[in-house]
Design an enzyme around this catalytic site. Sequence first.
Site, PDB file in Angstrom:
ATOM      1  N   CYS A  97       0.874  -1.193   0.000  1.00 35.30           N
ATOM      2  CA  CYS A  97       0.000   0.000   0.000  1.00 35.30           C
ATOM      3  C   CYS A  97       0.902   1.231   0.000  1.00 35.30           C
ATOM      4  CB  CYS A  97      -0.918  -0.015   1.217  1.00 35.30           C
ATOM      5  SG  CYS A  97      -2.068   1.388   1.258  1.00 35.30           S
ATOM      6  N   ASN A 107       0.166   4.664  -0.353  1.00 33.40           N
ATOM      7  CA  ASN A 107      -0.268   5.766   0.517  1.00 33.40           C
ATOM      8  C   ASN A 107      -0.164   5.345   1.988  1.00 33.40           C
ATOM      9  OD1 ASN A 107      -0.954   7.605  -1.547  1.00 33.40           O
ATOM     10  ND2 ASN A 107      -2.903   6.553  -1.877  1.00 33.40           N
ATOM     11  N   HIS A 114      -1.828  -4.639 -10.696  1.00 33.69           N
ATOM     12  CA  HIS A 114      -2.497  -3.476 -11.306  1.00 33.69           C
ATOM     13  C   HIS A 114      -2.726  -3.700 -12.782  1.00 33.69           C
ATOM     14  CE1 HIS A 114      -2.224  -0.716  -7.852  1.00 33.69           C
ATOM     15  NE2 HIS A 114      -1.165  -1.438  -7.538  1.00 33.69           N
ATOM     16  N   ASN A 172      -6.207  -4.367  -9.086  1.00 32.49           N
ATOM     17  CA  ASN A 172      -6.569  -2.947  -8.984  1.00 32.49           C
ATOM     18  C   ASN A 172      -6.670  -2.393 -10.403  1.00 32.49           C
ATOM     19  OD1 ASN A 172      -6.125  -2.441  -5.911  1.00 32.49           O
ATOM     20  ND2 ASN A 172      -4.288  -3.531  -6.560  1.00 32.49           N
ATOM     21  N   GLU A 199      -9.983   0.169  -6.694  1.00 35.37           N
ATOM     22  CA  GLU A 199      -9.054  -0.709  -5.975  1.00 35.37           C
ATOM     23  C   GLU A 199      -9.653  -2.096  -5.701  1.00 35.37           C
ATOM     24  OE1 GLU A 199      -6.790   0.414  -2.648  1.00 35.37           O
ATOM     25  OE2 GLU A 199      -6.569   2.520  -3.264  1.00 35.37           O
ATOM     26  N   ARG A 200      -8.804  -3.095  -5.833  1.00 38.44           N
ATOM     27  CA  ARG A 200      -9.165  -4.449  -5.392  1.00 38.44           C
ATOM     28  C   ARG A 200      -9.561  -4.378  -3.918  1.00 38.44           C
ATOM     29  NH1 ARG A 200      -4.503  -9.068  -4.919  1.00 38.44           N
ATOM     30  NH2 ARG A 200      -3.594  -7.378  -3.691  1.00 38.44           N
ATOM     31  N   CYS A 206      -4.524   6.206  -4.987  1.00 42.56           N
ATOM     32  CA  CYS A 206      -3.931   4.875  -4.813  1.00 42.56           C
ATOM     33  C   CYS A 206      -2.433   4.997  -5.104  1.00 42.56           C
ATOM     34  CB  CYS A 206      -4.587   3.878  -5.761  1.00 42.56           C
ATOM     35  SG  CYS A 206      -3.886   2.218  -5.669  1.00 42.56           S
ATOM     36  N   GLY A 214      -1.081   2.289  -7.290  1.00 45.45           N
ATOM     37  CA  GLY A 214      -1.723   2.500  -8.596  1.00 45.45           C
ATOM     38  C   GLY A 214      -1.046   3.614  -9.367  1.00 45.45           C
TER      39      GLY A 214
END
Length: 287
Positions: free
Chosen positions: A75, A77, A172, A203, A221-222, A230, A233
């Site tokens: 992740c 962020n 992604h 994603n 997002e998944r 994201c 992403g």
Amino acid sequence: MKLTFTKMHGAGNDFIVIDATRTPVDLRPDQWQRLADRRFGIGADQILVVQPPSTEGCDFRYRIFNNDGGEVEQCGNGARAFVKFVTEKGLTDKTSLRVETMKGIIAPRLEADGSITVDMGAPRLDPAEVPFDSAGLAGWAEGEDTTWPLPIKVAGASKTVFVSVVSMGNPHAVQVVENVDTAPVAETGALIERHVRFPARVNAGFMQVVDRHHIRLRVYERGAGETLACGTGACAAVVAGIRRGLLDSPVRVSAPGGELSIAWDGGAQPVLLSGPAVTVFEGEVEI
Ligand SMILES: N[C@H](CCC[C@H](N)C(=O)O)C(=O)O
């Protein structure tokens, strides 16, 4: 069980952050989902659980759960929120950290001006690493370049969707659109997320190229649906854009929730993600 937490966000991608460095916190998927529920719980896109490291040379480990309760690999962020959290909680006095996630080690850094840059590692393009099932794609052999737009037929969509497939540790599928404001993110994003060629789901990114150093990006997002930003992403979209000759590093990424900055020098070089991290409130909850 009473749980203290900190609510945070990175460009509007919001998190529940839990300190599990002294006392383990291990809930069932339905309990994570309940905590992240926007009506029956605190509400968040993801839950971040901060733990002691299990690998030599790392400062922390952190686990990431989507708001559907599923645990995921990465992740972007969240990594920035994590750094702000461990700094504000006095869990470290370091400004450069090495942090284990489910799939690899990231190196976030707290800059002198308070911003946070994360070395997200190198992108992975081998289908098996995404994972992506490329069987039978006309003219595209196994293990070839997945960042060139690949045709995937999404059930119900009138046309074939062309996506670039990139892993930042998490999967992604990024497509270029004329205008992100009018892109069918909710409908097509949901179809791509569960497309049969992505056995671990994916994603779905929608990228509008503004110029060679600037994109607008929306991501379905998944395990969370569309979020306001994201981080992984943004990394995947910039990697795909650079490899397709559409972008040059660094790239400003304008997401609905705020601005991110991505730098990548290609190949096996790491992708660097910079952006904001904000603490919103502290709380406690019975679970
Ligand atoms: N939904 C993602 C995890 C969160 C990624 C995102 N919030 C980020 O900032 O990278 C997945 O299932 O792979």
